[in-house]
Scaffold this motif. Structure first.
Motif, PDB file in Angstrom:
ATOM      1  N   GLY A  65      30.917  40.688  55.485  1.00  0.00           N
ATOM      2  CA  GLY A  65      31.157  40.701  54.056  1.00  0.00           C
ATOM      3  C   GLY A  65      31.181  39.317  53.440  1.00  0.00           C
ATOM      4  O   GLY A  65      31.212  38.287  54.130  1.00  0.00           O
ATOM      5  N   TYR A  66      31.194  39.302  52.136  1.00  0.00           N
ATOM      6  CA  TYR A  66      31.212  38.087  51.326  1.00  0.00           C
ATOM      7  C   TYR A  66      32.487  38.093  50.497  1.00  0.00           C
ATOM      8  O   TYR A  66      32.888  39.129  49.950  1.00  0.00           O
ATOM      9  CB  TYR A  66      29.988  38.059  50.414  1.00  0.00           C
ATOM     10  CG  TYR A  66      29.962  36.920  49.424  1.00  0.00           C
ATOM     11  CD1 TYR A  66      29.607  35.636  49.825  1.00  0.00           C
ATOM     12  CD2 TYR A  66      30.297  37.128  48.084  1.00  0.00           C
ATOM     13  CE1 TYR A  66      29.576  34.582  48.915  1.00  0.00           C
ATOM     14  CE2 TYR A  66      30.258  36.084  47.171  1.00  0.00           C
ATOM     15  CZ  TYR A  66      29.904  34.816  47.592  1.00  0.00           C
ATOM     16  OH  TYR A  66      29.877  33.773  46.694  1.00  0.00           O
ATOM     17  N   THR A  67      33.131  36.940  50.393  1.00  0.00           N
ATOM     18  CA  THR A  67      34.389  36.834  49.659  1.00  0.00           C
ATOM     19  C   THR A  67      34.167  36.261  48.265  1.00  0.00           C
ATOM     20  O   THR A  67      33.594  35.178  48.110  1.00  0.00           O
ATOM     21  CB  THR A  67      35.392  35.950  50.412  1.00  0.00           C
ATOM     22  OG1 THR A  67      35.647  36.521  51.699  1.00  0.00           O
ATOM     23  CG2 THR A  67      36.709  35.864  49.648  1.00  0.00           C
ATOM     24  N   LEU A  68      34.612  37.006  47.271  1.00  0.00           N
ATOM     25  CA  LEU A  68      34.644  36.527  45.893  1.00  0.00           C
ATOM     26  C   LEU A  68      35.960  35.777  45.715  1.00  0.00           C
ATOM     27  O   LEU A  68      37.015  36.375  45.528  1.00  0.00           O
ATOM     28  CB  LEU A  68      34.556  37.707  44.924  1.00  0.00           C
ATOM     29  CG  LEU A  68      33.283  38.557  45.028  1.00  0.00           C
ATOM     30  CD1 LEU A  68      33.462  39.879  44.289  1.00  0.00           C
ATOM     31  CD2 LEU A  68      32.089  37.792  44.496  1.00  0.00           C
ATOM     32  N   MET A  69      35.887  34.454  45.804  1.00  0.00           N
ATOM     33  CA  MET A  69      37.087  33.619  45.764  1.00  0.00           C
ATOM     34  C   MET A  69      37.432  33.284  44.315  1.00  0.00           C
ATOM     35  O   MET A  69      36.864  32.363  43.718  1.00  0.00           O
ATOM     36  CB  MET A  69      36.869  32.343  46.572  1.00  0.00           C
ATOM     37  CG  MET A  69      36.889  32.557  48.069  1.00  0.00           C
ATOM     38  SD  MET A  69      38.515  32.979  48.702  1.00  0.00           S
ATOM     39  CE  MET A  69      39.342  31.404  48.552  1.00  0.00           C
ATOM     40  N   ALA A  97      28.269  37.817  43.328  1.00  0.00           N
ATOM     41  CA  ALA A  97      28.372  39.160  43.894  1.00  0.00           C
ATOM     42  C   ALA A  97      27.008  39.837  43.951  1.00  0.00           C
ATOM     43  O   ALA A  97      26.658  40.489  44.946  1.00  0.00           O
ATOM     44  CB  ALA A  97      29.340  40.000  43.063  1.00  0.00           C
ATOM     45  N   ARG A  98      26.254  39.686  42.893  1.00  0.00           N
ATOM     46  CA  ARG A  98      24.916  40.285  42.849  1.00  0.00           C
ATOM     47  C   ARG A  98      24.008  39.626  43.888  1.00  0.00           C
ATOM     48  O   ARG A  98      23.264  40.303  44.612  1.00  0.00           O
ATOM     49  CB  ARG A  98      24.333  40.139  41.448  1.00  0.00           C
ATOM     50  CG  ARG A  98      23.005  40.864  41.243  1.00  0.00           C
ATOM     51  CD  ARG A  98      22.661  40.969  39.770  1.00  0.00           C
ATOM     52  NE  ARG A  98      22.750  39.667  39.099  1.00  0.00           N
ATOM     53  CZ  ARG A  98      23.591  39.405  38.089  1.00  0.00           C
ATOM     54  NH1 ARG A  98      24.407  40.332  37.641  1.00  0.00           N
ATOM     55  NH2 ARG A  98      23.602  38.204  37.522  1.00  0.00           N
ATOM     56  N   ALA A 121      41.283  39.293  38.615  1.00  0.00           N
ATOM     57  CA  ALA A 121      40.404  39.885  39.621  1.00  0.00           C
ATOM     58  C   ALA A 121      39.885  41.255  39.204  1.00  0.00           C
ATOM     59  O   ALA A 121      38.734  41.607  39.502  1.00  0.00           O
ATOM     60  CB  ALA A 121      41.144  39.987  40.953  1.00  0.00           C
ATOM     61  N   TRP A 122      40.722  42.034  38.521  1.00  0.00           N
ATOM     62  CA  TRP A 122      40.307  43.413  38.219  1.00  0.00           C
ATOM     63  C   TRP A 122      39.230  43.475  37.149  1.00  0.00           C
ATOM     64  O   TRP A 122      38.372  44.364  37.171  1.00  0.00           O
ATOM     65  CB  TRP A 122      41.539  44.237  37.838  1.00  0.00           C
ATOM     66  CG  TRP A 122      42.438  44.421  39.023  1.00  0.00           C
ATOM     67  CD1 TRP A 122      43.424  43.576  39.454  1.00  0.00           C
ATOM     68  CD2 TRP A 122      42.366  45.486  39.961  1.00  0.00           C
ATOM     69  NE1 TRP A 122      43.990  44.061  40.604  1.00  0.00           N
ATOM     70  CE2 TRP A 122      43.367  45.232  40.941  1.00  0.00           C
ATOM     71  CE3 TRP A 122      41.580  46.624  40.081  1.00  0.00           C
ATOM     72  CZ2 TRP A 122      43.593  46.092  42.012  1.00  0.00           C
ATOM     73  CZ3 TRP A 122      41.802  47.489  41.148  1.00  0.00           C
ATOM     74  CH2 TRP A 122      42.792  47.213  42.095  1.00  0.00           C
ATOM     75  N   SER A 123      39.250  42.538  36.202  1.00  0.00           N
ATOM     76  CA  SER A 123      38.142  42.468  35.238  1.00  0.00           C
ATOM     77  C   SER A 123      36.857  42.063  35.946  1.00  0.00           C
ATOM     78  O   SER A 123      35.781  42.616  35.683  1.00  0.00           O
ATOM     79  CB  SER A 123      38.469  41.458  34.135  1.00  0.00           C
ATOM     80  OG  SER A 123      39.591  41.858  33.391  1.00  0.00           O
ATOM     81  N   VAL A 124      36.978  41.090  36.844  1.00  0.00           N
ATOM     82  CA  VAL A 124      35.809  40.657  37.608  1.00  0.00           C
ATOM     83  C   VAL A 124      35.253  41.810  38.428  1.00  0.00           C
ATOM     84  O   VAL A 124      34.036  42.063  38.449  1.00  0.00           O
ATOM     85  CB  VAL A 124      36.164  39.463  38.512  1.00  0.00           C
ATOM     86  CG1 VAL A 124      34.997  39.120  39.438  1.00  0.00           C
ATOM     87  CG2 VAL A 124      36.543  38.251  37.677  1.00  0.00           C
ATOM     88  N   LEU A 125      36.127  42.535  39.108  1.00  0.00           N
ATOM     89  CA  LEU A 125      35.664  43.646  39.945  1.00  0.00           C
ATOM     90  C   LEU A 125      34.997  44.746  39.120  1.00  0.00           C
ATOM     91  O   LEU A 125      34.027  45.365  39.568  1.00  0.00           O
ATOM     92  CB  LEU A 125      36.836  44.223  40.739  1.00  0.00           C
ATOM     93  CG  LEU A 125      37.253  43.409  41.969  1.00  0.00           C
ATOM     94  CD1 LEU A 125      38.609  43.877  42.486  1.00  0.00           C
ATOM     95  CD2 LEU A 125      36.205  43.525  43.066  1.00  0.00           C
ATOM     96  N   GLY A 126      35.512  45.003  37.931  1.00  0.00           N
ATOM     97  CA  GLY A 126      34.862  45.985  37.072  1.00  0.00           C
ATOM     98  C   GLY A 126      33.442  45.580  36.727  1.00  0.00           C
ATOM     99  O   GLY A 126      32.519  46.409  36.746  1.00  0.00           O
ATOM    100  N   ALA A 127      33.259  44.287  36.424  1.00  0.00           N
ATOM    101  CA  ALA A 127      31.917  43.789  36.141  1.00  0.00           C
ATOM    102  C   ALA A 127      31.039  43.823  37.388  1.00  0.00           C
ATOM    103  O   ALA A 127      29.855  44.181  37.324  1.00  0.00           O
ATOM    104  CB  ALA A 127      32.004  42.365  35.588  1.00  0.00           C
ATOM    105  N   VAL A 128      31.615  43.473  38.531  1.00  0.00           N
ATOM    106  CA  VAL A 128      30.861  43.482  39.792  1.00  0.00           C
ATOM    107  C   VAL A 128      30.412  44.899  40.134  1.00  0.00           C
ATOM    108  O   VAL A 128      29.303  45.107  40.647  1.00  0.00           O
ATOM    109  CB  VAL A 128      31.712  42.875  40.926  1.00  0.00           C
ATOM    110  CG1 VAL A 128      31.090  43.152  42.292  1.00  0.00           C
ATOM    111  CG2 VAL A 128      31.892  41.381  40.716  1.00  0.00           C
ATOM    112  N   ALA A 129      31.257  45.872  39.848  1.00  0.00           N
ATOM    113  CA  ALA A 129      30.879  47.269  40.132  1.00  0.00           C
ATOM    114  C   ALA A 129      29.625  47.673  39.366  1.00  0.00           C
ATOM    115  O   ALA A 129      28.825  48.488  39.851  1.00  0.00           O
ATOM    116  CB  ALA A 129      32.042  48.202  39.777  1.00  0.00           C
ATOM    117  N   GLN A 130      29.449  47.100  38.173  1.00  0.00           N
ATOM    118  CA  GLN A 130      28.267  47.418  37.379  1.00  0.00           C
ATOM    119  C   GLN A 130      27.065  46.548  37.737  1.00  0.00           C
ATOM    120  O   GLN A 130      25.909  46.941  37.504  1.00  0.00           O
ATOM    121  CB  GLN A 130      28.594  47.260  35.900  1.00  0.00           C
ATOM    122  CG  GLN A 130      29.730  48.135  35.419  1.00  0.00           C
ATOM    123  CD  GLN A 130      29.533  49.592  35.791  1.00  0.00           C
ATOM    124  OE1 GLN A 130      28.622  50.248  35.289  1.00  0.00           O
ATOM    125  NE2 GLN A 130      30.371  50.108  36.675  1.00  0.00           N
ATOM    126  N   ALA A 131      27.316  45.387  38.298  1.00  0.00           N
ATOM    127  CA  ALA A 131      26.227  44.460  38.639  1.00  0.00           C
ATOM    128  C   ALA A 131      25.660  44.714  40.024  1.00  0.00           C
ATOM    129  O   ALA A 131      24.603  44.174  40.370  1.00  0.00           O
ATOM    130  CB  ALA A 131      26.735  43.017  38.567  1.00  0.00           C
TER     131      ALA A 131
END
Length: 329
Positions: A6-10, A23-24, A53-63
């Motif tokens: 895996g890759y870590t979003l720091m 992430a993409r 982190a949760w805003s970032v993850l929401g965007a990552v889920a769409q990207a």
């Protein structure tokens, strides 16, 4: 079980838009999953970031479309109420079409002290974590929940947008006591040391609780790839020298100044001995190997520093993944 990488979003070292971009790119290059830290502050001021982190993850889920997503880790006992964490996790599971795992832990003073409620001893924090996990499980049923516990109250709460499949829970453990307590409550193990006793102890505890033992053991390791080894060591020392302080220290320090003071005598040579630095792919593979040998099924890489992160993904991640998968096979 196949070993996954895996890759870590720091979130401590990159801004929110950059994290979504990385992430993409990480999905495109072939990582199997992505984990995100969940901090209010970076460890050191030199890192310079801490988006939500949760805003970032929401965007990552769409990207992204394929990679599994996970918090590594969220503390549901002080900065967040467990009922709110349950809602966030359920929403993430829907946004990601079932790709989300909620990683949980008992927290760090660095992030939790901001509420002004003080910092509790680890034994009490683990009591709170156990209760929080029970509340999260109850709310993820989609039923109306009222809870009057030792630490938390929940009054007529319901997750109105609950996924059909439960949100998997993973929990950070460090020894026999935490394993026995949390293995019956969580689906997967999180640990940051490649210790086979942790993996086996987790399986034994789940077997004793008449639960399935075919679960994931998720680890994480920092690396600092760069064409220049000297530049990699310098960057790792500047931003990650806190890493060797140990969990008992890291969990209790309240500020970036505290981390700077505690790590002031850590030298670049100390960092270079603990973290693979530079262009040597074989050195990175050798550093990761103890994790799969200890039985870890999922191993996330942390590429240190925002500077050069895209270059790491463009130039190094593919060859590193190929070398890791060849070594495991």
């Amino acid at each position: 079980m196949t070993t996954r990488f895996g890759y870590t979003l720091m979130t401590e070292q990159s801004g929110p838009k950059q994290l979504v971009q990385y992430a993409r790119a990480a999905e495109d290059v072939g990582f199997d999953f992505e984990v995100s830290s969940d901090h209010y502050s970076p460890w050191l001021a030199a890192q310079g970031h801490a988006p939500y982190a949760w805003s970032v993850l929401g965007a990552v889920a769409q990207a992204t479309e394929r990679v599994e997503l996970m918090t590594y880790v969220t503390c549901p006992i002080q900065r967040y109420h467990p009922a709110v964490v349950a809602q966030k996790a359920a929403t993430m599971q829907l946004l990601s079409d079932g790709r989300f795992t909620l990683g949980l832990g008992s927290g760090e003073n660095l992030n939790e002290h901001i509420t002004g409620e003080g910092w509790l001893p680890v034994a009490q924090r683990q009591d709170m974590l156990e209760e929080a996990m029970q509340i999260i499980r109850e709310l993820h049923t989609g039923e109306l929940v009222t809870w009057d516990g030792d630490y938390f109250r929940v009054d007529s709460a319901r997750i109105w947008d609950a996924p059909d499949a439960k949100v998997p829970l993973a929990v950070a453990v460090s020894g026999d006591a935490s394993i026995k307590r949390f293995a019956p409550l969580a689906d997967h193990l999180i640990a940051v040391e490649p210790e086979s006793d942790l993996v086996q102890g987790w399986k034994d505890a789940r077997r004793d609780a008449d639960l399935g033992v075919d679960t994931r053991s998720i680890g994480q390791i920092p690396v600092c790839w760069d064409h220049s080894r000297d530049a990699a060591i310098e960057r790792a020392h500047e931003q990650f020298r806190w890493f060797g302080l140990g969990w008992s220290v890291n969990a209790d320090l309240p500020t970036t100044a505290g981390f700077a003071g505690a790590s002031q005598f850590v030298t670049p040579d100390d960092v270079a001995q603990a973290i693979p630095c530079g262009p040597d792919v074989d050195a990175i593979v050798a550093a990761v190997q103890p994790y799969w040998e200890a039985g870890f099924t999922d191993i996330a890489l942390v590429q240190i520093g925002d500077e050069g992160q895209q270059r790491f993904l463009d130039e190094a991640a593919g060859p590193i993944l190929q070398a890791l998968r060849s070594a495991v096979a």
